[in-house]
Design an enzyme around this catalytic site. Structure first.
Site, PDB file in Angstrom:
ATOM      1  N   HIS A 123       0.881  -1.177   0.000  1.00 12.01           N
ATOM      2  CA  HIS A 123       0.000   0.000   0.000  1.00 12.01           C
ATOM      3  C   HIS A 123       0.918   1.226   0.000  1.00 12.01           C
ATOM      4  CE1 HIS A 123      -2.763   2.946   1.897  1.00 12.01           C
ATOM      5  NE2 HIS A 123      -3.760   2.142   1.557  1.00 12.01           N
ATOM      6  N   ASP A 200       3.446  -4.307   7.729  1.00 12.25           N
ATOM      7  CA  ASP A 200       2.167  -3.601   7.697  1.00 12.25           C
ATOM      8  C   ASP A 200       1.062  -4.638   7.947  1.00 12.25           C
ATOM      9  OD1 ASP A 200      -0.223  -2.428   7.019  1.00 12.25           O
ATOM     10  OD2 ASP A 200       0.451  -1.595   5.114  1.00 12.25           O
ATOM     11  N   GLN A 203      -4.192  -5.350   7.067  1.00 16.27           N
ATOM     12  CA  GLN A 203      -5.196  -6.280   6.533  1.00 16.27           C
ATOM     13  C   GLN A 203      -5.104  -7.653   7.190  1.00 16.27           C
ATOM     14  OE1 GLN A 203      -7.601  -5.420   4.585  1.00 16.27           O
ATOM     15  NE2 GLN A 203      -6.903  -3.465   3.773  1.00 16.27           N
ATOM     16  N   LYS A 226     -10.136  -0.894  10.630  1.00 20.41           N
ATOM     17  CA  LYS A 226     -10.367  -2.144   9.893  1.00 20.41           C
ATOM     18  C   LYS A 226     -10.641  -3.300  10.850  1.00 20.41           C
ATOM     19  CE  LYS A 226      -7.210  -0.600   6.274  1.00 20.41           C
ATOM     20  NZ  LYS A 226      -7.946  -0.085   5.128  1.00 20.41           N
ATOM     21  N   CYS A 364      -4.851   2.356  -3.569  1.00 20.61           N
ATOM     22  CA  CYS A 364      -3.628   2.924  -2.968  1.00 20.61           C
ATOM     23  C   CYS A 364      -2.426   2.023  -3.215  1.00 20.61           C
ATOM     24  CB  CYS A 364      -3.796   3.188  -1.471  1.00 20.61           C
ATOM     25  SG  CYS A 364      -5.067   4.388  -1.116  1.00 20.61           S
TER      26      CYS A 364
END
Ligand code: PMP
Length: 406
Positions: A123, A200, A203, A226, A364
């Site tokens: 991202h 990261d 997700q 999220k 993104c």
């Protein structure tokens, strides 16, 4: 959990009862932001009605209730990802978290000739900060390749994991391809080569049990909205030795021990990195969100979403002219796709008229789109509160749109 239980869980999300353009809402955009259960909405509401005050600065009753609620949320969040609360800095989201690593950790350490490895599936939040740091230091950002199915190309990564590489930025789960990367294995390789890893987790944390302590990374960032929490919340975990060696990124209230014109001394981590008034109510909501998810059980959530993913993938694959982008063996419930002759934006716009929310665009991840050679994809992302009936609605919606477009 059986079907009846998941039906009951769905009722915890008030927004899922609403209609859009006169049709029942079919929300398939949870990778963008997740919907919020009643427990989160109530926790935020109750904070403002009963406990609102600033944290750490007031000795009065409300001040200590607010501080307790905020620090309680940190403890819940830390337990949720199996780390010590003192090693978890609360941020406005993943973006702020990664920028904190970039400016406080990387900027003073990198120099011309160094390499920052960034996978092709990142991202922008885990790419652009590294480009900015590279510009300032003379370091170079080098992409890590992916395979045709959308997995990290481990054999070429192995070759790259050596000097002059200093940092590796890698997503745990791709927001476009759905790929679940083998981060523990990759971090072990990086560690052996003396390369710092920034993962990261935006997700990953919403969809599977994540044990940060077991991953062996240096930094792990994730975002609260999220995980069914409020927007403007997130966290950065770092190894304690990193927190200890990093200078503050933002200066101001809360992060100091003593301030004199001649010299200021700083609070201990995590407070040293949390200048100013935080999103207190947001974190109270996030604390309620992770408690809610823990009660459902992250293993149960992962299993439920895997069932939905398998069902949706199989139904989408049977649509004529539809191509799924991202076919890794280990995937989260994110499905990007293209349909011959239909632009992703047109499809998403027309599906919206049917009450079906999917995302279209570059997600993104411009460089990934360029690499795949597509301008945009349509993305359906599922959460445990979705149903197979909603997947059927998507398939029927796609068929109607195609008839409409002739
Ligand atoms: N990384 C990934 C993989 C994401 O999906 C997102 C959100 N779309 C982000 C980072 C950025 O998160 P935030 O905007 O909450 O900081």
């Amino acid at each position: 959990m059986n079907r009846a239980d998941w039906d009951a869980v769905r009722k915890d999300f008030p927004i899922l009862q609403r209609q859009v353009h006169g049709k029942p809402l079919v929300y398939l955009d949870s990778a963008n932001t997740a919907q919020k259960p009643e427990a989160v909405i109530q926790a935020v509401d109750e904070f403002y009605r009963q406990h609102n005050a600033n944290v750490s600065r007031a000795v009065h009753q409300l001040g200590s209730e607010a501080t307790e609620a905020y620090e309680g949320a940190r403890k819940r969040l830390a337990a949720f990802v199996n780390v010590h609360p003192n090693d978890l800095v609360l941020t406005s989201g993943t973006t702020q978290a990664i920028n904190l690593v970039a400016y406080s950790f990387a900027l003073p350490r990198l120099q011309a000739g160094d390499v920052i490895l960034v996978t092709r599936m990142e991202h922008h939040a885990n790419l652009v900060p590294w480009q900015l740091i590279a510009e300032r230091t003379g370091a170079q950002v080098v992409p890590v390749d992916i395979t045709a199915s959308g997995e990290i190309d481990l054999s070429s990564l192995r070759v790259q994991l050596k000097a002059p590489a200093k940092l590796l930025a890698i997503t745990h789960v791709s927001n476009v391809l759905g790929t679940v990367n083998p981060v523990a294995e990759i971090c072990a390789l990086a560690r052996k080569a003396g390369i710092t890893t920034i993962v990261d987790g935006s997700q990953a944390v919403p969809h599977m049990p994540v044990d940060i302590a077991a991953l062996g990374c240096d930094f792990y960032a994730f975002t609260g909205h999220k995980v069914c929490g409020p927007t403007g919340t997130g966290a950065l975990w770092a190894k304690r030795e990193h927190w200890q060696s990093m200078p503050p990124f933002f200066g101001g209230g809360e992060m100091i021990r003593e301030v004199r014109f001649e010299k200021t001394t700083f609070n201990d981590p995590p407070h040293k990195f949390e200048a100013g008034t935080p999103n207190i109510a947001g974190f109270v909501g996030l604390g309620a969100a992770v408690q809610y998810l823990s009660t459902l059980g992250m293993y149960a959530i992962a299993e439920r979403e895997q069932q939905l993913l398998a069902y949706a993938s199989q139904r989408l694959e049977s649509v004529d002219g539809l191509r799924i982008i991202g076919t890794a063996n280990n995937k989260a419930a994110v499905i990007s796709f293209l349909i011959d002759g239909v632009h992703a934006h047109d499809l998403a716009t027309l599906l919206d008229l049917e009450g079906i929310a999917v995302r279209s665009g570059h997600h993104c991840a411009h460089p990934l789109m360029q690499y795949l050679g597509v301008p945009a994809t349509c993305r359906a992302s599922l959460a445990f509160y979705n149903t197979t009936d909603e997947v059927d609605a998507l398939i029927e919606g796609i068929a109607r749109v195609r008839r409409m477009l002739g």
